[in-house]
Design a protein around this motif. Structure first.
Motif, PDB file in Angstrom:
ATOM      1  N   ALA A 169       0.696  -1.071   0.033  1.00  0.00           N
ATOM      2  CA  ALA A 169      -0.161  -0.078   0.118  1.00  0.00           C
ATOM      3  C   ALA A 169       0.930   1.164  -0.021  1.00  0.00           C
ATOM      4  O   ALA A 169       0.595   1.994  -0.815  1.00  0.00           O
ATOM      5  CB  ALA A 169      -0.757   0.006   1.232  1.00  0.00           C
ATOM      6  N   ARG A 173       0.968   4.027  -2.995  1.00  0.00           N
ATOM      7  CA  ARG A 173       0.703   5.351  -2.740  1.00  0.00           C
ATOM      8  C   ARG A 173       1.751   6.299  -2.957  1.00  0.00           C
ATOM      9  O   ARG A 173       1.728   7.456  -3.862  1.00  0.00           O
ATOM     10  CB  ARG A 173       0.364   5.810  -1.295  1.00  0.00           C
ATOM     11  CG  ARG A 173       0.130   7.032  -1.010  1.00  0.00           C
ATOM     12  CD  ARG A 173      -0.284   7.523   0.514  1.00  0.00           C
ATOM     13  NE  ARG A 173       0.731   7.239   1.314  1.00  0.00           N
ATOM     14  CZ  ARG A 173       1.710   8.084   1.584  1.00  0.00           C
ATOM     15  NH1 ARG A 173       1.799   8.988   0.851  1.00  0.00           N
ATOM     16  NH2 ARG A 173       2.823   7.688   2.532  1.00  0.00           N
ATOM     17  N   PHE A 178      -2.810   6.154  -5.234  1.00  0.00           N
ATOM     18  CA  PHE A 178      -3.892   6.611  -4.654  1.00  0.00           C
ATOM     19  C   PHE A 178      -3.444   7.987  -3.906  1.00  0.00           C
ATOM     20  O   PHE A 178      -2.327   7.737  -3.721  1.00  0.00           O
ATOM     21  CB  PHE A 178      -4.767   5.634  -3.776  1.00  0.00           C
ATOM     22  CG  PHE A 178      -3.897   4.797  -2.616  1.00  0.00           C
ATOM     23  CD1 PHE A 178      -3.700   5.769  -1.364  1.00  0.00           C
ATOM     24  CD2 PHE A 178      -3.126   3.911  -2.945  1.00  0.00           C
ATOM     25  CE1 PHE A 178      -3.230   4.950  -0.344  1.00  0.00           C
ATOM     26  CE2 PHE A 178      -2.463   3.195  -1.831  1.00  0.00           C
ATOM     27  CZ  PHE A 178      -2.430   3.864  -0.690  1.00  0.00           C
ATOM     28  N   GLU A 187      -4.540   3.329   4.873  1.00  0.00           N
ATOM     29  CA  GLU A 187      -3.383   2.658   4.117  1.00  0.00           C
ATOM     30  C   GLU A 187      -3.782   1.265   4.407  1.00  0.00           C
ATOM     31  O   GLU A 187      -3.495   0.227   3.723  1.00  0.00           O
ATOM     32  CB  GLU A 187      -2.067   2.991   4.090  1.00  0.00           C
ATOM     33  CG  GLU A 187      -1.934   4.415   3.434  1.00  0.00           C
ATOM     34  CD  GLU A 187      -0.635   4.931   3.358  1.00  0.00           C
ATOM     35  OE1 GLU A 187       0.358   4.130   3.313  1.00  0.00           O
ATOM     36  OE2 GLU A 187      -0.198   6.001   3.358  1.00  0.00           O
ATOM     37  N   ARG A 189      -6.422  -0.145   4.857  1.00  0.00           N
ATOM     38  CA  ARG A 189      -7.693  -0.527   4.075  1.00  0.00           C
ATOM     39  C   ARG A 189      -7.191  -1.076   2.614  1.00  0.00           C
ATOM     40  O   ARG A 189      -7.735  -1.683   2.170  1.00  0.00           O
ATOM     41  CB  ARG A 189      -8.850   0.503   3.986  1.00  0.00           C
ATOM     42  CG  ARG A 189      -9.552   0.823   5.028  1.00  0.00           C
ATOM     43  CD  ARG A 189     -10.723   1.637   4.739  1.00  0.00           C
ATOM     44  NE  ARG A 189     -11.695   1.206   3.842  1.00  0.00           N
ATOM     45  CZ  ARG A 189     -12.602   1.687   3.266  1.00  0.00           C
ATOM     46  NH1 ARG A 189     -12.990   3.069   3.629  1.00  0.00           N
ATOM     47  NH2 ARG A 189     -13.383   1.110   2.225  1.00  0.00           N
ATOM     48  N   TRP A 190      -6.253  -0.176   2.202  1.00  0.00           N
ATOM     49  CA  TRP A 190      -5.485  -0.624   0.896  1.00  0.00           C
ATOM     50  C   TRP A 190      -4.869  -1.932   0.932  1.00  0.00           C
ATOM     51  O   TRP A 190      -4.940  -2.770   0.254  1.00  0.00           O
ATOM     52  CB  TRP A 190      -4.740   0.626   0.460  1.00  0.00           C
ATOM     53  CG  TRP A 190      -5.644   1.697  -0.141  1.00  0.00           C
ATOM     54  CD1 TRP A 190      -5.842   2.914   0.367  1.00  0.00           C
ATOM     55  CD2 TRP A 190      -6.190   1.569  -1.444  1.00  0.00           C
ATOM     56  NE1 TRP A 190      -6.367   3.788  -0.406  1.00  0.00           N
ATOM     57  CE2 TRP A 190      -6.597   2.980  -1.665  1.00  0.00           C
ATOM     58  CE3 TRP A 190      -6.008   1.059  -2.467  1.00  0.00           C
ATOM     59  CZ2 TRP A 190      -7.227   3.340  -2.968  1.00  0.00           C
ATOM     60  CZ3 TRP A 190      -6.670   1.125  -3.749  1.00  0.00           C
ATOM     61  CH2 TRP A 190      -7.161   2.115  -3.846  1.00  0.00           C
ATOM     62  N   PHE A 193      -7.262  -4.432   0.902  1.00  0.00           N
ATOM     63  CA  PHE A 193      -7.799  -4.563  -0.362  1.00  0.00           C
ATOM     64  C   PHE A 193      -6.668  -5.487  -1.379  1.00  0.00           C
ATOM     65  O   PHE A 193      -7.252  -6.564  -2.118  1.00  0.00           O
ATOM     66  CB  PHE A 193      -7.939  -3.186  -1.135  1.00  0.00           C
ATOM     67  CG  PHE A 193      -8.302  -3.240  -2.478  1.00  0.00           C
ATOM     68  CD1 PHE A 193      -9.845  -3.571  -2.829  1.00  0.00           C
ATOM     69  CD2 PHE A 193      -7.402  -2.928  -3.473  1.00  0.00           C
ATOM     70  CE1 PHE A 193     -10.098  -3.359  -4.345  1.00  0.00           C
ATOM     71  CE2 PHE A 193      -7.930  -2.969  -4.848  1.00  0.00           C
ATOM     72  CZ  PHE A 193      -9.276  -3.109  -5.257  1.00  0.00           C
ATOM     73  N   PHE A 194      -5.634  -5.097  -1.121  1.00  0.00           N
ATOM     74  CA  PHE A 194      -4.545  -6.071  -1.919  1.00  0.00           C
ATOM     75  C   PHE A 194      -4.329  -7.446  -1.229  1.00  0.00           C
ATOM     76  O   PHE A 194      -4.331  -8.283  -2.143  1.00  0.00           O
ATOM     77  CB  PHE A 194      -3.123  -5.305  -2.001  1.00  0.00           C
ATOM     78  CG  PHE A 194      -3.104  -4.096  -2.700  1.00  0.00           C
ATOM     79  CD1 PHE A 194      -4.045  -3.453  -3.773  1.00  0.00           C
ATOM     80  CD2 PHE A 194      -2.430  -2.762  -1.924  1.00  0.00           C
ATOM     81  CE1 PHE A 194      -3.860  -2.357  -4.348  1.00  0.00           C
ATOM     82  CE2 PHE A 194      -2.458  -1.522  -2.469  1.00  0.00           C
ATOM     83  CZ  PHE A 194      -3.165  -1.325  -3.835  1.00  0.00           C
ATOM     84  N   ALA A 218      -5.350  -0.567  -7.946  1.00  0.00           N
ATOM     85  CA  ALA A 218      -5.898   0.833  -7.232  1.00  0.00           C
ATOM     86  C   ALA A 218      -6.419   1.638  -8.376  1.00  0.00           C
ATOM     87  O   ALA A 218      -7.282   2.499  -8.134  1.00  0.00           O
ATOM     88  CB  ALA A 218      -4.548   1.388  -7.021  1.00  0.00           C
ATOM     89  N   ALA A 223     -11.752  -0.746  -7.161  1.00  0.00           N
ATOM     90  CA  ALA A 223     -11.419   0.286  -5.977  1.00  0.00           C
ATOM     91  C   ALA A 223     -11.885   1.556  -5.873  1.00  0.00           C
ATOM     92  O   ALA A 223     -11.526   2.383  -4.936  1.00  0.00           O
ATOM     93  CB  ALA A 223      -9.660   0.388  -6.096  1.00  0.00           C
ATOM     94  N   MET A 226     -12.410   3.068  -2.278  1.00  0.00           N
ATOM     95  CA  MET A 226     -11.537   3.209  -1.429  1.00  0.00           C
ATOM     96  C   MET A 226     -10.940   4.389  -1.272  1.00  0.00           C
ATOM     97  O   MET A 226     -11.148   5.419  -1.900  1.00  0.00           O
ATOM     98  CB  MET A 226     -10.421   2.362  -1.873  1.00  0.00           C
ATOM     99  CG  MET A 226     -10.633   0.864  -2.294  1.00  0.00           C
ATOM    100  SD  MET A 226     -10.787   0.089  -0.631  1.00  0.00           S
ATOM    101  CE  MET A 226      -8.981   0.198  -0.079  1.00  0.00           C
ATOM    102  N   TYR A 229      -9.043   7.100  -3.606  1.00  0.00           N
ATOM    103  CA  TYR A 229      -9.011   6.651  -5.067  1.00  0.00           C
ATOM    104  C   TYR A 229      -9.196   7.648  -6.019  1.00  0.00           C
ATOM    105  O   TYR A 229      -9.763   8.725  -5.814  1.00  0.00           O
ATOM    106  CB  TYR A 229     -10.360   5.795  -5.274  1.00  0.00           C
ATOM    107  CG  TYR A 229     -10.705   5.219  -6.637  1.00  0.00           C
ATOM    108  CD1 TYR A 229     -10.072   4.212  -7.039  1.00  0.00           C
ATOM    109  CD2 TYR A 229     -11.608   5.948  -7.343  1.00  0.00           C
ATOM    110  CE1 TYR A 229     -10.298   3.865  -8.462  1.00  0.00           C
ATOM    111  CE2 TYR A 229     -11.711   5.722  -8.582  1.00  0.00           C
ATOM    112  CZ  TYR A 229     -11.080   4.479  -9.045  1.00  0.00           C
ATOM    113  OH  TYR A 229     -11.189   4.146 -10.561  1.00  0.00           O
TER     114      TYR A 229
END
Length: 232
Positions: A169, A173, A178, A187, A189-190, A193-194, A218, A223, A226, A229
């Protein structure tokens, strides 16, 4: 090493939550020196269990470049005050900058600047953890993204664990995949997600490939809900 003539009364004039805003103030905002404390790094308590060790290493490199000059290091840290709240026994629990804090510890920097944004020292430990959880100020998940009891959170920065998806993440970024939002634990949450879309073995074996895959994810519509995003 770093000293500020700031008393606790100046830093924490109210008995409970002190103007804590969501999202948290971006880390590059000018610090209000009347509310900064110079605190030993070893005394800071984390509010999460895991960090990205690649991100820590990158921040450590920045710290050690500036550590050659006490003035540059001081300015660097003044520009990045660590937000924290008082908890039971007057312990300081940090709400952000865990990666920077661990980088400072690993670089043998003794103290950092802390901005106290709340005081929950009047609460017993159980109620303190409940209040912090209710406010979304704890991230009680281990290095595999599995929930843990808040009482299992590490008592010191040195005990933070590694989460390779948190590194993923961070790298996305940094590459503009993102935007930074300032929301607590966005981050993570990201990272989660990954975590559900890229095998852990891939992240460990070929981080560059995992990064490219994560960049594509992303920017995908998947996404779109998110934090931060951009779709770019």
């Amino acid at each position: 090493m770093l000293q500020l003539a700031v008393s606790r009364d100046q830093a924490s004039p109210a008995p409970h939550l002190l103007g804590l805003q969501f999202p948290l103030t971006p880390h590059r905002s000018p610090p209000r020196k009347s509310k900064l404390l110079s605190v030993p790094i070893e005394d800071l308590r984390p509010t999460q269990m895991a960090v990205g060790m690649r991100a820590v290493a990158a921040k450590r490199e920045k710290v050690e470049r500036r550590a050659r000059s006490g003035r540059k290091l001081r300015r660097f840290l003044e520009d990045r005050p660590i937000p924290a709240v008082y908890g039971p026994a007057d312990d300081l629990f940090i709400l952000d900058h865990h990666h920077l804090s661990l980088a400072l510890l690993k670089s043998d920097v003794e103290e950092a600047f802390v901005r106290v944004v709340g005081d929950f020292s009047h609460l017993p430990r159980k109620r303190f953890l409940q209040r912090m959880s209710a406010l979304g100020l704890l991230h009680a998940y281990d290095g595999h993204g599995r929930p843990v009891c808040p009482t299992e959170l590490p008592e010191s920065l040195s005990k933070l664990r590694s989460d390779p998806y948190r590194d993923l993440a961070w790298s996305v970024r940094e590459a503009g995949g993102f935007a930074k939002t300032g929301r607590p634990y966005a981050e993570f949450r990201w990272a989660d997600f990954f975590r559900t879309r890229i095998p852990r073995s891939t992240v460990r074996r070929d981080f560059d490939y995992a990064h490219d895959r994560a960049m594509w994810l992303a920017r995908s519509r998947e996404a779109s809900r998110m934090p931060g995003y951009t779709g770019r």
